[in-house]
Design a protein around this motif. Structure first.
Motif, PDB file in Angstrom:
ATOM      1  N   GLN A  26       1.880  -7.159   6.652  1.00 44.46           N
ATOM      2  CA  GLN A  26       0.715  -7.410   5.819  1.00 44.46           C
ATOM      3  C   GLN A  26       0.988  -8.589   4.882  1.00 44.46           C
ATOM      4  O   GLN A  26       2.106  -8.752   4.393  1.00 44.46           O
ATOM      5  N   LEU A  28       0.587  -9.336   1.623  1.00 47.88           N
ATOM      6  CA  LEU A  28       0.282  -8.694   0.352  1.00 47.88           C
ATOM      7  C   LEU A  28       1.072  -9.352  -0.776  1.00 47.88           C
ATOM      8  O   LEU A  28       2.214  -9.772  -0.581  1.00 47.88           O
ATOM      9  N   GLU A  29       0.472  -9.400  -1.941  1.00 46.85           N
ATOM     10  CA  GLU A  29       1.133  -9.996  -3.103  1.00 46.85           C
ATOM     11  C   GLU A  29       2.428  -9.249  -3.400  1.00 46.85           C
ATOM     12  O   GLU A  29       2.474  -8.022  -3.397  1.00 46.85           O
ATOM     13  N   GLU A  81       6.488   3.638   0.584  1.00 46.96           N
ATOM     14  CA  GLU A  81       5.736   2.400   0.362  1.00 46.96           C
ATOM     15  C   GLU A  81       4.503   2.697  -0.473  1.00 46.96           C
ATOM     16  O   GLU A  81       3.701   3.561  -0.121  1.00 46.96           O
ATOM     17  N   GLN A  83       1.957   0.409  -1.394  1.00 48.40           N
ATOM     18  CA  GLN A  83       0.718  -0.251  -0.975  1.00 48.40           C
ATOM     19  C   GLN A  83       0.214   0.350   0.349  1.00 48.40           C
ATOM     20  O   GLN A  83       0.929   0.337   1.348  1.00 48.40           O
ATOM     21  N   ARG A  84      -1.008   0.836   0.320  1.00 44.73           N
ATOM     22  CA  ARG A  84      -1.565   1.516   1.491  1.00 44.73           C
ATOM     23  C   ARG A  84      -1.551   0.626   2.743  1.00 44.73           C
ATOM     24  O   ARG A  84      -1.176   1.069   3.818  1.00 44.73           O
ATOM     25  N   HIS A 106       3.447   7.243   2.012  1.00 43.82           N
ATOM     26  CA  HIS A 106       2.684   6.381   1.110  1.00 43.82           C
ATOM     27  C   HIS A 106       2.718   7.005  -0.281  1.00 43.82           C
ATOM     28  O   HIS A 106       2.313   8.150  -0.465  1.00 43.82           O
ATOM     29  N   ASP A 108       4.237   6.322  -4.765  1.00 42.30           N
ATOM     30  CA  ASP A 108       5.086   5.661  -5.744  1.00 42.30           C
ATOM     31  C   ASP A 108       6.521   6.178  -5.609  1.00 42.30           C
ATOM     32  O   ASP A 108       6.765   7.385  -5.694  1.00 42.30           O
TER      33      ASP A 108
END
Length: 192
Positions: A26, A28-29, A81, A83-84, A106, A108
């Motif tokens: 992905q 992703l930032e 992880e 981020q979904r 998924h 925190d």
């Protein structure tokens, strides 16, 4: 930090049964896959310990570390992880590899670590987002909540400016290197 990201949103497995396989990641930032050069060094350090090991990847991201470990015959991997989108991509990549010896969770990482585990791990990867101070907290929770088997090897990748981590006497620094803006270390845990 685009310079560390493989071209075309992919990560390449560099060794083992899936050597040279490219997997999508992905865009992703904050997603910063461990570079091939650093992974090569890390997996040379871990070569003798990987076959049959239980592996925990605390910040899955691109999956570069857990897929590399599984490719080199780790028995099982659990991946956290936040981020979904990244978690869904990790699950899809496991399907692509026909790998049924890994689980993606998924959520925190610090919250998940506080829940403890029924079975400890032999090798743990900690490669958190930079400049959030997550590595020391993560290491403390791993030892406090039974995630580490005696003699577990724990890889920690952080920004270079962070400097040395201050840890309890249960942690022994085994290897320590730097590549550009990244410091990476291998610790052994002796507190189980």
């Amino acid at each position: 930090m685009t310079k560390n990201r493989p071209a075309g949103g992919q990560v390449r497995i560099i060794g083992g049964q899936w050597r040279s396989r490219r997997l999508p990641i992905q865009d992703l930032e904050g997603l910063r896959p461990t570079t091939d050069r650093v992974r090569e060094t890390l997996f040379n350090w871990l070569a003798a310990e990987l076959p049959g090991a239980r592996v925990l990847d605390c910040f899955g991201g691109s999956g570069a570390l857990c897929f590399e470990a599984l490719s080199r015959y780790a028995a099982y991997a659990k991946v956290f992880e936040l981020q979904r989108g990244a978690a869904m991509q990790l699950k899809a990549n496991l399907v692509t590899l026909k790998c049924d010896t890994a689980e993606v969770v998924h959520g925190d990482t610090l919250t998940l670590l506080r829940q403890g585990t029924a079975a400890g791990f032999d090798i743990v990867f900690i490669d958190p987002p930079f400049r959030k101070g997550l590595a020391p907290d993560c290491m403390a929770l791993l030892s406090e909540h039974g995630w580490l088997n005696e003699g577990a090897l724990v890889y920690v990748e952080t920004e270079s400016e962070l400097g040395q981590l201050v840890l309890s006497g249960d942690w022994q620094l085994i290897k320590d290197k730097q590549a550009g803006q990244v410091s990476y270390r291998l610790y052994q845990y002796h507190g189980a």
